[in-house]
Design a protein around this motif. Structure first.
Motif, PDB file in Angstrom:
ATOM      1  N   ARG A 173       0.838  -1.207   0.000  1.00 38.82           N
ATOM      2  CA  ARG A 173       0.000   0.000   0.000  1.00 38.82           C
ATOM      3  C   ARG A 173       0.875   1.260   0.000  1.00 38.82           C
ATOM      4  O   ARG A 173       0.555   2.252  -0.646  1.00 38.82           O
ATOM      5  N   GLU A 200      -7.153   3.612  -2.763  1.00 40.95           N
ATOM      6  CA  GLU A 200      -8.488   3.036  -2.886  1.00 40.95           C
ATOM      7  C   GLU A 200      -9.555   4.046  -3.275  1.00 40.95           C
ATOM      8  O   GLU A 200     -10.598   3.675  -3.810  1.00 40.95           O
ATOM      9  N   GLU A 201      -9.328   5.314  -2.976  1.00 44.74           N
ATOM     10  CA  GLU A 201     -10.358   6.315  -3.199  1.00 44.74           C
ATOM     11  C   GLU A 201      -9.730   7.698  -3.291  1.00 44.74           C
ATOM     12  O   GLU A 201      -8.760   7.996  -2.586  1.00 44.74           O
ATOM     13  N   TYR A 210     -14.135   6.067  -6.169  1.00 40.99           N
ATOM     14  CA  TYR A 210     -13.520   4.809  -5.731  1.00 40.99           C
ATOM     15  C   TYR A 210     -12.590   4.277  -6.815  1.00 40.99           C
ATOM     16  O   TYR A 210     -12.992   4.094  -7.968  1.00 40.99           O
ATOM     17  N   ASP A 219     -10.605   1.445  -6.337  1.00 43.78           N
ATOM     18  CA  ASP A 219     -10.134   0.129  -5.909  1.00 43.78           C
ATOM     19  C   ASP A 219     -10.534  -0.967  -6.892  1.00 43.78           C
ATOM     20  O   ASP A 219     -10.438  -2.149  -6.582  1.00 43.78           O
ATOM     21  N   HIS A 276      -9.957   5.230 -12.075  1.00 42.04           N
ATOM     22  CA  HIS A 276      -8.683   4.511 -12.104  1.00 42.04           C
ATOM     23  C   HIS A 276      -7.599   5.487 -12.537  1.00 42.04           C
ATOM     24  O   HIS A 276      -7.883   6.567 -13.072  1.00 42.04           O
TER      25      HIS A 276
END
Lengths: 145, 294
Positions: free
Chosen positions: B34, B139-140, B154, B156, B177
């Motif tokens: 992450r 993720e967001e 979002y 993810d 994305h």
């Protein structure tokens, strides 16, 4: 004392439209600072007010300058309510809650309320050397890439 | 992106995660992975405002109405279908009539008036006086506007919310994305309170003297927005928006706006529409009430 002055370049005023639920075409024109249309002010007229700040009300949704404007020919001062934009907009324009203080002598240019009450929309301040400050941003060119 | 495509993408991302190794040859932990994902994201922190819509102490902005409309139509006018165009032009003329009436001081407040702290999509990105922040996580991405509106995008890999769980809102349902340093946002199910045009969101430009506004586009509830947001230089973001509305348009319509850093304040300050209102309606007109007693 009040005096009318020329109004070079009436300022840009942006209005947002919101829609009244269920009224179809019915819509209202609001200021971008929300709340209401600034059509209550006569943008074609400018008035210069000399006086002393009674209160600088840093309030939502609009900031107000309560001004004790000099009376004409020695008459008693009268209180005017000068409406500005919102605190959020004012801080982006360089203002602070303490920019004006009670007792400050000021000269303000306003667009008066159409219905004749002692109120108006803030246009600019006039500094001691006679130059107008805090002018509308329409006098500045947008910066873009 | 279709649901199967998303699943394939998610599977590939999962494989990549499993194959990620640390410098010592060991598989990366989820926390390390992450952290790497964060490293790949651009830093768009700070406050932003639409170029030309910097507010002043009077409630006005830099660009005139004509300049705003011209910029919105930089890539061409909305490609309306002939029958929709006729209806749109009739509505736009009515907006102009009311706008002119307001400028002349002959307008009156409409019953049902409510504070305009809410702009929704796409106005938040195209013509809004609100500053905003952009917080990016793997993720967001959250876009927080000074009217206390928030866009949640979002990233993810999920698809849009299932149709049976979705209803129209002012902000719609957004997924996105990253393509390099460009955030691609896909938004559907956008509505506005009942109003003009095709029952979907509208695009309005403001500017000029007095209360001048113009209706630039009125969209259908089926409208679909695709945005590509990127940093043009350290002080400017850009949103290139494609508006797909087969009910209204013959082809996708492109529109773009740029945002510059807010220079005079470096924290978020929100609008507060709930404050004491000193502009009551008297005799069908707004006026100024006396200041509150101390």
């Amino acid at each position: 004392m009040t005096e009318k002055i020329s109004s070079p370049g009436a300022r840009t005023r942006v209005r947002m439209i919101k829609f009244a639920a269920g009224v179809g075409l019915a819509m209202v024109l609001n200021t971008a600072a929300a709340h209401h249309s600034f059509a209550i002010f006569d943008a074609k007229k400018s008035v210069t007010l000399h006086g002393v700040v009674k209160q600088f009300l840093w309030t939502n949704p609009h900031v107000f300058i309560q001004l004790m404007a000099d009376g004409e020919a020695g008459a008693a001062a009268t209180e005017w309510s000068i409406e500005m934009s919102s605190p959020e907009h004012l801080v982006r324009a360089g203002w602070k809650p303490g920019t004006l203080k009670s007792g400050d002598p000021v000269t303000l240019v306003i667009h008066p309320v159409r219905n004749g009450i002692k109120g108006g929309q803030f246009v600019s301040r006039i500094a001691a050397d006679g130059t107008q400050i805090d002018l509308p941003s329409t006098t500045q060119a947008p910066e873009s890439k | 992106m279709t649901a199967p495509a998303v699943l394939v993408k998610a599977a590939l991302m999962g494989c990549a995660l499993l194959l990620t190794v640390t410098a010592t040859g060991e598989a990366a932990t989820p926390a390390e992975e992450r952290a790497h994902a964060f490293e790949r994201l651009p830093n768009w922190t700070g406050q932003w405002e639409i170029v030309g819509v910097t507010p002043d102490a009077q409630g006005g902005y830099v660009q005139s109405l004509d300049e705003v409309v011209k910029e919105m139509r930089k890539w061409g006018p909305p490609p309306y279908k002939p029958d929709v165009k006729a209806a749109f032009e009739k509505t736009a003329a009515e907006v102009k009539r009311r706008s002119d009436a307001a400028a002349n001081g002959t307008d009156a407040p409409t019953p049902g008036l409510r504070p305009a702290c809410s702009f929704g999509v796409p106005m938040l990105m195209l013509f809004s006086p609100l500053m905003f922040e952009v917080l990016t996580t793997p993720e967001e991405t959250a876009m927080i506007f000074s009217g206390r509106e928030i866009r949640h995008i979002y990233t993810d890999g999920r698809p849009h919310t299932a149709k049976e769980d979705l209803w129209p809102t002012s902000w719609g349902d957004s997924i996105g994305h990253w393509e390099g340093q460009t955030l691609v946002i896909d938004t559907i199910e956008v509505s506005n309170p009942p109003g003009l045009g095709g029952g979907g969101p509208v695009i309005i430009a403001g500017g000029g003297d007095n209360d001048a506004v113009a209706l630039v586009a009125a969209l259908s509830p089926d409208v679909h927005f695709i945005e590509r947001i990127r940093m043009v230089d350290p002080n400017h973001l850009e949103d290139r928006m494609t508006i797909i509305d087969p009910k209204s348009f013959t082809a996708p319509w492109h529109i773009s706006r740029q945002y510059s850093r807010v220079t005079r304040i470096h924290r978020m300050v929100h609008e507060d529409c709930e404050g004491e209102e000193r502009n009551p309606v008297v005799g069908g007109r707004f006026t100024i009430a006396p200041p509150p007693k101390q």
